[in-house]
Scaffold this active site. Structure first.
Site, short mmCIF file in Angstrom:
data_model
loop_
_atom_site.label_atom_id
_atom_site.label_comp_id
_atom_site.label_asym_id
_atom_site.label_seq_id
_atom_site.Cartn_x
_atom_site.Cartn_y
_atom_site.Cartn_z
N THR A 28 17.81 17.40 -19.42
CA THR A 28 17.64 15.96 -19.68
C THR A 28 16.23 15.50 -19.31
O THR A 28 15.78 14.47 -19.79
CB THR A 28 18.66 15.13 -18.87
N ASP A 29 15.55 16.27 -18.46
CA ASP A 29 14.27 15.74 -17.94
C ASP A 29 13.19 15.65 -19.03
O ASP A 29 12.43 14.69 -19.04
CB ASP A 29 13.77 16.49 -16.69
N ASP A 161 11.78 19.86 -11.76
CA ASP A 161 11.64 20.92 -10.77
C ASP A 161 10.56 20.59 -9.75
O ASP A 161 10.73 20.76 -8.54
CB ASP A 161 11.28 22.25 -11.44
N TYR A 211 13.94 28.05 -24.49
CA TYR A 211 13.72 26.77 -23.80
C TYR A 211 12.80 25.87 -24.61
O TYR A 211 13.12 24.70 -24.88
CB TYR A 211 13.13 27.05 -22.41
MG MG Z 1 10.79 27.87 -13.14
#
Ligand code: MG
Ligand code: ADP
Length: 358
Positions: A28-29, A161, A211
């Site tokens: 979601t980020d 992160d 990703y």
């Molecule tokens: Mg990483």
């Protein structure tokens, strides 16, 4: 190996940063959405000294590897890219950075979805901040770390992160709006704690992985729906007009944002766990970032009494499962889960709360 043995000098300063585990709000980020991570006890430590030649020298204990670069060099590959990227970006901000000796050591599991990469970036940046007294706050550190990962490691990641590694602690969750960067510290549900088990399938997120492809799909979907980012869609019905696979990708993001927003309303551990289970199904079926080993591990965890819920955590394509469990039952639940997982033919290991701190 220590700093002295590698560089034949004493370190001038050091800083450390933790890995993180995300409880809810996956993928979601980079859609401007909501996330709910917490820091893990394992940390990465970066020690710094001034290099005596015109090159930067990096050493990682975990990789038992050394790399050297001139400022003018092109971005290196491998672990050096993260550190080199941090130095380069600080220079672009206008700071004069001398050539450095950089010593890295870590207890954060690497490639298990607990963000050893962000821990490395944030620890590096905090160490340089401390060495040179740079006027950077923890949010700015997170933003520069994210840019290092995007521009130098080739992963088009969101901000979660690095924000978690820079700002979160292990005693609570960090509810973060990744668009505004507004954040709130949220307690764990009453009577619950966290268990994290590695599936044994190491993921590889950087360039070339699914990703970046997922991110591109989300951007196409947002464009077709006429919004800046999928975060702007709140009704899951709105994505039904999209062609596949954009429909299922968007359905994951929209429902996942809604799950985070519900989870921070002081819900019970039972309800929080249901949201985690739903998140796993959504990652598996709609976002398609799980793998059979992780699905098996999540299913095993979800069936054990005392587990409120369990899901794939991190970028996916391998990695770890996080479970919300009854407080005080971690050892008992973990040993049942590992035993059943091994019987299913896989090899897992407990990452939290029983870390082997190096
Ligand atoms: Mg990483
Ligand atoms: P994750 O962040 O989930 O652990 P990533 O694939 O995003 O996985 O990042 C892992 C990479 O980060 C490693 O391959 C390495 O390049 C770098 N890295 C992380 N920790 C260290 C470390 N202690 N020493 C050297 N490189 C590290």
């Amino acid at each position: 190996m220590n700093f002295q043995e590698i560089f034949n000098q004493k370190p001038e300063t050091e800083a450390s940063a933790p890995g993180r585990v995300n409880l809810l709000g996956e993928h979601t980020d980079y859609n401007d959405g909501f996330v709910l991570p917490t820091a893990i006890p394992q940390r990465t430590t970066v020690q710094l000294g001034f290099s005596k030649d015109r090159q930067h020298h990096f050493y990682s204990v975990e990789f038992n590897d050394r790399a050297s670069f001139f400022d003018s060099d092109r971005a290196p590959k491998g672990f050096g890219s993260y550190i080199f990227g941090c130095i380069k970006l600080l220079q672009e901000e206008g700071y004069k950075i001398p050539t450095l000796n950089v010593f890295v050591t870590s207890s954060v599991p690497i490639g298990s979805g607990l963000s050893s990469s962000a821990a490395l970036e944030v620890a590096t940046l905090k160490a340089v901040r401390s060495l040179l007294n740079l006027p950077l706050d923890d949010v700015r550190i997170a933003q520069i770390g994210q840019q290092a990962e995007i521009q130098y490691a080739g992963l088009n990641c969101g901000i979660m992160d690095q924000m978690a590694s820079s700002l979160a602690d292990t005693n609570s969750m960090l509810f973060l709006d990744t668009r505004s960067l507004e954040r709130r510290v949220v307690p764990f549900p009453a009577g619950a704690e966290i268990l994290v088990i590695d599936s044994g399938e190491t993921h590889k997120l950087a360039a070339g992985s699914g990703y970046n492809q997922r991110r591109a799909e989300c951007e196409s979907a947002a464009q077709m729906l006429g919004v800046k980012a999928l975060r702007d869609i709140t009704d899951p019905q709105a994505v039904e007009v999209l062609p596949e696979p954009l429909r299922r990708r968007s359905r994951h993001v929209v429902t996942e944002d809604n799950r985070v927003l519900e989870a921070v309303q002081s819900v019970s551990a039972k309800r929080f766990g249901e949201l985690m289970n739903a998140s796993h199904a959504s990652q598996r079926d709609d976002y398609e970032v799980s793998v059979p080993a992780v699905d098996a591990l999540a299913a095993i965890l979800q069936e054990i009494p005392g587990v409120f819920g369990a899901r794939l955590t991190g970028g996916g394509f391998g990695g770890a499962c996080v479970a919300l469990i009854e407080s005080g039952k971690a050892d008992a639940i973990a040993s049942v889960a590992i035993e059943r997982y091994h019987r299913a033919g896989y090899k897992g290991r407990i990452l939290v709360p029983n870390p082997v701190i190096a």
